[in-house]
Design a protein around this motif. Sequence first.
Motif, PDB file in Angstrom:
ATOM      1  N   ILE A 163      37.721 -47.626   8.913  1.00 23.52           N
ATOM      2  CA  ILE A 163      37.799 -48.224   7.591  1.00 23.52           C
ATOM      3  C   ILE A 163      36.558 -49.069   7.306  1.00 23.52           C
ATOM      4  N   LEU A 164      36.266 -49.189   6.014  1.00 22.70           N
ATOM      5  CA  LEU A 164      35.153 -50.008   5.537  1.00 22.70           C
ATOM      6  C   LEU A 164      35.715 -51.120   4.667  1.00 22.70           C
ATOM      7  N   ILE A 165      35.359 -52.365   4.983  1.00 25.30           N
ATOM      8  CA  ILE A 165      35.758 -53.513   4.178  1.00 25.30           C
ATOM      9  C   ILE A 165      34.514 -54.057   3.492  1.00 25.30           C
ATOM     10  N   GLY A 166      34.542 -54.061   2.165  1.00 19.71           N
ATOM     11  CA  GLY A 166      33.429 -54.613   1.404  1.00 19.71           C
ATOM     12  C   GLY A 166      33.682 -56.069   1.067  1.00 19.71           C
ATOM     13  N   GLY A 167      32.936 -56.960   1.708  1.00 22.81           N
ATOM     14  CA  GLY A 167      33.067 -58.393   1.524  1.00 22.81           C
ATOM     15  C   GLY A 167      33.869 -59.040   2.643  1.00 22.81           C
ATOM     16  N   TYR A 168      33.213 -59.909   3.440  1.00 22.50           N
ATOM     17  CA  TYR A 168      33.940 -60.623   4.494  1.00 22.50           C
ATOM     18  C   TYR A 168      34.749 -61.774   3.915  1.00 22.50           C
ATOM     19  N   GLY A 169      34.129 -62.539   3.003  1.00 21.58           N
ATOM     20  CA  GLY A 169      34.826 -63.673   2.409  1.00 21.58           C
ATOM     21  C   GLY A 169      35.204 -64.705   3.447  1.00 21.58           C
ATOM     22  N   MET A 170      36.486 -64.947   3.605  1.00 19.05           N
ATOM     23  CA  MET A 170      36.990 -65.835   4.650  1.00 19.05           C
ATOM     24  C   MET A 170      37.653 -65.048   5.778  1.00 19.05           C
ATOM     25  N   GLY A 171      37.515 -63.725   5.716  1.00 21.35           N
ATOM     26  CA  GLY A 171      37.985 -62.888   6.813  1.00 21.35           C
ATOM     27  C   GLY A 171      39.460 -62.562   6.821  1.00 21.35           C
ATOM     28  N   PHE A 172      40.186 -62.901   5.733  1.00 22.82           N
ATOM     29  CA  PHE A 172      41.624 -62.659   5.722  1.00 22.82           C
ATOM     30  C   PHE A 172      41.951 -61.177   5.838  1.00 22.82           C
ATOM     31  N   THR A 173      41.248 -60.339   5.077  1.00 16.93           N
ATOM     32  CA  THR A 173      41.509 -58.901   5.099  1.00 16.93           C
ATOM     33  C   THR A 173      41.155 -58.308   6.455  1.00 16.93           C
ATOM     34  N   LEU A 174      40.028 -58.717   7.004  1.00 23.21           N
ATOM     35  CA  LEU A 174      39.611 -58.217   8.316  1.00 23.21           C
ATOM     36  C   LEU A 174      40.621 -58.577   9.389  1.00 23.21           C
ATOM     37  N   ARG A 175      41.032 -59.826   9.444  1.00 22.59           N
ATOM     38  CA  ARG A 175      41.960 -60.247  10.496  1.00 22.59           C
ATOM     39  C   ARG A 175      43.313 -59.546  10.369  1.00 22.59           C
ATOM     40  N   ALA A 176      43.759 -59.353   9.143  1.00 21.54           N
ATOM     41  CA  ALA A 176      45.023 -58.642   8.949  1.00 21.54           C
ATOM     42  C   ALA A 176      44.911 -57.190   9.409  1.00 21.54           C
ATOM     43  N   ALA A 177      43.762 -56.565   9.147  1.00 17.22           N
ATOM     44  CA  ALA A 177      43.558 -55.186   9.594  1.00 17.22           C
ATOM     45  C   ALA A 177      43.515 -55.093  11.112  1.00 17.22           C
ATOM     46  N   LEU A 178      42.753 -55.977  11.744  1.00 14.81           N
ATOM     47  CA  LEU A 178      42.641 -55.940  13.201  1.00 14.81           C
ATOM     48  C   LEU A 178      43.978 -56.198  13.881  1.00 14.81           C
ATOM     49  N   ALA A 179      44.835 -57.005  13.259  1.00 12.69           N
ATOM     50  CA  ALA A 179      46.146 -57.298  13.841  1.00 12.69           C
ATOM     51  C   ALA A 179      47.035 -56.057  13.866  1.00 12.69           C
ATOM     52  N   ARG A 180      46.751 -55.108  12.983  1.00 16.62           N
ATOM     53  CA  ARG A 180      47.567 -53.896  12.876  1.00 16.62           C
ATOM     54  C   ARG A 180      46.989 -52.703  13.619  1.00 16.62           C
ATOM     55  N   LEU A 181      45.674 -52.698  13.804  1.00 17.32           N
ATOM     56  CA  LEU A 181      45.007 -51.480  14.265  1.00 17.32           C
ATOM     57  C   LEU A 181      44.962 -51.370  15.787  1.00 17.32           C
ATOM     58  N   PRO A 182      45.005 -50.124  16.324  1.00 13.70           N
ATOM     59  CA  PRO A 182      44.904 -49.920  17.770  1.00 13.70           C
ATOM     60  C   PRO A 182      43.465 -50.080  18.258  1.00 13.70           C
ATOM     61  N   GLU A 183      43.301 -50.029  19.573  1.00  7.59           N
ATOM     62  CA  GLU A 183      41.999 -50.285  20.191  1.00  7.59           C
ATOM     63  C   GLU A 183      40.951 -49.247  19.811  1.00  7.59           C
ATOM     64  N   ASP A 184      41.370 -48.037  19.461  1.00  3.38           N
ATOM     65  CA  ASP A 184      40.394 -46.990  19.155  1.00  3.38           C
ATOM     66  C   ASP A 184      40.094 -46.872  17.659  1.00  3.38           C
ATOM     67  N   ALA A 185      40.559 -47.821  16.859  1.00  2.00           N
ATOM     68  CA  ALA A 185      40.211 -47.849  15.438  1.00  2.00           C
ATOM     69  C   ALA A 185      38.811 -48.428  15.273  1.00  2.00           C
ATOM     70  N   GLN A 186      38.227 -48.223  14.093  1.00  2.96           N
ATOM     71  CA  GLN A 186      36.899 -48.754  13.781  1.00  2.96           C
ATOM     72  C   GLN A 186      36.954 -49.485  12.443  1.00  2.96           C
ATOM     73  N   VAL A 187      36.391 -50.686  12.421  1.00  2.00           N
ATOM     74  CA  VAL A 187      36.355 -51.474  11.182  1.00  2.00           C
ATOM     75  C   VAL A 187      34.911 -51.878  10.906  1.00  2.00           C
ATOM     76  N   VAL A 188      34.352 -51.328   9.856  1.00  2.00           N
ATOM     77  CA  VAL A 188      33.002 -51.687   9.423  1.00  2.00           C
ATOM     78  C   VAL A 188      33.139 -52.708   8.290  1.00  2.00           C
ATOM     79  N   VAL A 189      32.443 -53.834   8.411  1.00  2.00           N
ATOM     80  CA  VAL A 189      32.464 -54.854   7.365  1.00  2.00           C
ATOM     81  C   VAL A 189      31.059 -55.001   6.800  1.00  2.00           C
ATOM     82  N   ALA A 190      30.953 -54.877   5.473  1.00  2.00           N
ATOM     83  CA  ALA A 190      29.677 -55.085   4.786  1.00  2.00           C
ATOM     84  C   ALA A 190      29.735 -56.430   4.077  1.00  2.00           C
TER      85      ALA A 190
END
Length: 228
Positions: free
Chosen positions: A63-90
């Motif tokens: 997945i690609l997340i556009g905008g880190y902001g305060m990281g709420f979206t990123l942290r919520a995604a990482l809490a759900r995703l398995p170890e072999d998922a990929q999260v790109v943040v721009a």
Amino acid sequence: MLKRELLDTAQIDDGELLELFSHGRDFMILLGRNELMSTRMRFSEEQLAEMTLDRLSKTAPRILIGGYGMGFTLRAALARLPEDAQVVVAEISEKIIEWAQGPMADLTGGTMSDPRLDLKICDVAALIDDANDGTCAKFDAILLDVDNGPDGMVRADNNRIYSRTGLGKARDALKPGGIVSVWSAARDYGFTKRMKEAGYDVDEVGVRSRPNNKGAHHVIWFGKKRGA
């Protein structure tokens, strides 16, 4: 009574000045008089990740997340995703990341060292272009929260992301069955129409800014790549 304290400012390239404030234990980022985000109101940004992942059939998506902001979206995604998922943040601003690792380090936790994270200091539109020209792999989902809605409020160049052409590029950067989701502080009926015209089956969902059905009314659009 607690007063807001200005901690730092960030000048966005070709964009507006952002200000980081503290208010007791809370933090907020302002653009002029507009509060873009706050640690007191994070639920809808977390739901951007939760609801997008709920709509994906792939268990270990890229997945690609556009905008880190305060990281709420990123942290919520990482809490759900398995170890072999990929999260790109721009994230366009290095200052935003400095704030995450500095004043807001307790909030950030170990996010920045998570092996699933690929953090890019760049315009999210550039990564969408990369996926389309084969420079990088395509995405199962693209989550956009780079403004206060589908217009270039923070940076005028962001308007191209929300245009019919920009939405078409995001659609083409998706794998089959992929989803583009867009967070907004308010409704925009014209944007719903643009998403449909750009080749998406659209689901527009109202979300409150706080859990338990409290806080401001926000909106998230989920666009599934049509025909996939």
